[in-house]
Write a protein that holds these residues in place. Structure first.
Motif, PDB file in Angstrom:
ATOM      1  N   ASP A 152     -22.023  13.364  -9.802  1.00 35.34           N
ATOM      2  CA  ASP A 152     -21.458  12.617  -8.681  1.00 35.34           C
ATOM      3  C   ASP A 152     -19.962  12.360  -8.858  1.00 35.34           C
ATOM      4  N   CYS A 153     -19.380  12.725  -9.998  1.00 40.36           N
ATOM      5  CA  CYS A 153     -17.942  12.548 -10.223  1.00 40.36           C
ATOM      6  C   CYS A 153     -17.116  13.673  -9.616  1.00 40.36           C
ATOM      7  N   LYS A 156     -14.286  13.072  -6.989  1.00 43.20           N
ATOM      8  CA  LYS A 156     -13.969  11.638  -6.947  1.00 43.20           C
ATOM      9  C   LYS A 156     -12.677  11.406  -7.741  1.00 43.20           C
ATOM     10  N   ASP A 157     -11.810  10.554  -7.221  1.00 41.76           N
ATOM     11  CA  ASP A 157     -10.536  10.251  -7.876  1.00 41.76           C
ATOM     12  C   ASP A 157     -10.598   8.839  -8.438  1.00 41.76           C
ATOM     13  N   CYS A 158     -10.553   8.762  -9.736  1.00 40.86           N
ATOM     14  CA  CYS A 158     -10.566   7.445 -10.388  1.00 40.86           C
ATOM     15  C   CYS A 158      -9.147   7.048 -10.822  1.00 40.86           C
ATOM     16  N   CYS A 163     -14.184   8.802 -14.724  1.00 38.89           N
ATOM     17  CA  CYS A 163     -15.402   8.748 -13.903  1.00 38.89           C
ATOM     18  C   CYS A 163     -16.626   8.865 -14.800  1.00 38.89           C
ATOM     19  N   ASP A 165     -20.637   9.464 -14.507  1.00 38.11           N
ATOM     20  CA  ASP A 165     -21.702   9.902 -13.595  1.00 38.11           C
ATOM     21  C   ASP A 165     -22.952   9.083 -13.825  1.00 38.11           C
ATOM     22  N   THR A 169     -24.981   8.230  -8.066  1.00 31.64           N
ATOM     23  CA  THR A 169     -23.883   7.261  -8.041  1.00 31.64           C
ATOM     24  C   THR A 169     -22.873   7.620  -9.113  1.00 31.64           C
ATOM     25  N   TYR A 170     -21.730   6.978  -9.078  1.00 30.30           N
ATOM     26  CA  TYR A 170     -20.715   7.137 -10.129  1.00 30.30           C
ATOM     27  C   TYR A 170     -19.985   5.806 -10.279  1.00 30.30           C
ATOM     28  N   LYS A 171     -19.249   5.704 -11.379  1.00 32.00           N
ATOM     29  CA  LYS A 171     -18.484   4.485 -11.650  1.00 32.00           C
ATOM     30  C   LYS A 171     -17.163   4.904 -12.279  1.00 32.00           C
ATOM     31  N   CYS A 172     -16.069   4.289 -11.824  1.00 32.14           N
ATOM     32  CA  CYS A 172     -14.770   4.545 -12.433  1.00 32.14           C
ATOM     33  C   CYS A 172     -14.517   3.486 -13.497  1.00 32.14           C
ATOM     34  N   THR A 182      -7.899   0.429  -7.926  1.00 32.94           N
ATOM     35  CA  THR A 182      -7.859   1.876  -8.098  1.00 32.94           C
ATOM     36  C   THR A 182      -7.169   2.277  -9.395  1.00 32.94           C
TER      37      THR A 182
END
Length: 189
Positions: A152-153, A156-158, A163, A165, A169-172, A182
């Protein structure tokens, strides 16, 4: 000598008077001096897959199960009127066999074999088909057996974070020295 036949029995025939001699003329199917013997009309007759039954000047073939015809040589097609559903009928002698196409079983090939039995769909649900199955993956998983966790990363821009995975879902996670929603606020300045 005209009346030599009077009182004589000729069974299944007719007396014929002769000079000092009488003869019995037998009707068809009988023989002997007094026409009392039924001729065995089965002698020399072939009843193939049956048994010969003698009559009077005739015979009949009584066929064994699964056979018919005058001489019991015609194998009755036992597939007539039989439904093999999802298969092919093969005639035997007084029997038939259904050979099922792939994915079906049972005497009449009417049972869809559950192709999910023994199949592992891991993180999904198996759906049976005809000689096949399909794994429907739950969110976050893919692959033929739903064993691959989707990254899921990807895309995605963290920002100044890393990031992580998860499953669907994902989490930064913020790198050291950065904070903010951000991760654009440099706290080391």
């Amino acid at each position: 000598n005209i009346y030599d036949c009077v009182g004589k029995g000729c069974g299944n025939g007719v007396w014929k008077d002769g000079i000092k001699k009488q003869t019995c003329t037998c009707t068809a199917g009988w023989n002997g001096a007094t026409c009392a013997n039924n001729i065995d009309d089965c002698i020399g007759k072939d009843c193939g897959n049956g048994v010969c039954a003698d009559g009077i000047n005739t015979h009949k073939c009584n066929c064994n199960a699964g056979w018919n015809g005058a001489t019991c040589t015609n194998n009755i097609d036992d597939c007539i009127g039989k439904d093999c559903g999802n298969g092919v009928c093969t005639d035997g002698v007084n029997t038939h066999t259904c050979t099922c196409t792939a994915g079906w079983d049972g005497a009449a090939c009417a049972n869809n074999i559950d192709d999910c039995v023994g199949k592992d769909c891991g993180n999904g649900v198996c759906t049976d088909g005809i000689n096949t199955h399909t794994c429907t993956c739950t969110a976050g998983w893919n692959g033929a057996t739903c064993a691959n966790n989707i990254d899921d990363c990807i895309g995605k821009d963290c920002g100044n974070g890393v990031c992580a995975d998860g499953i669907n879902t994902y989490k930064c996670n913020c790198n050291a020295g950065w904070n903010g929603a951000t991760f654009t606020n440099n706290i080391d300045d």
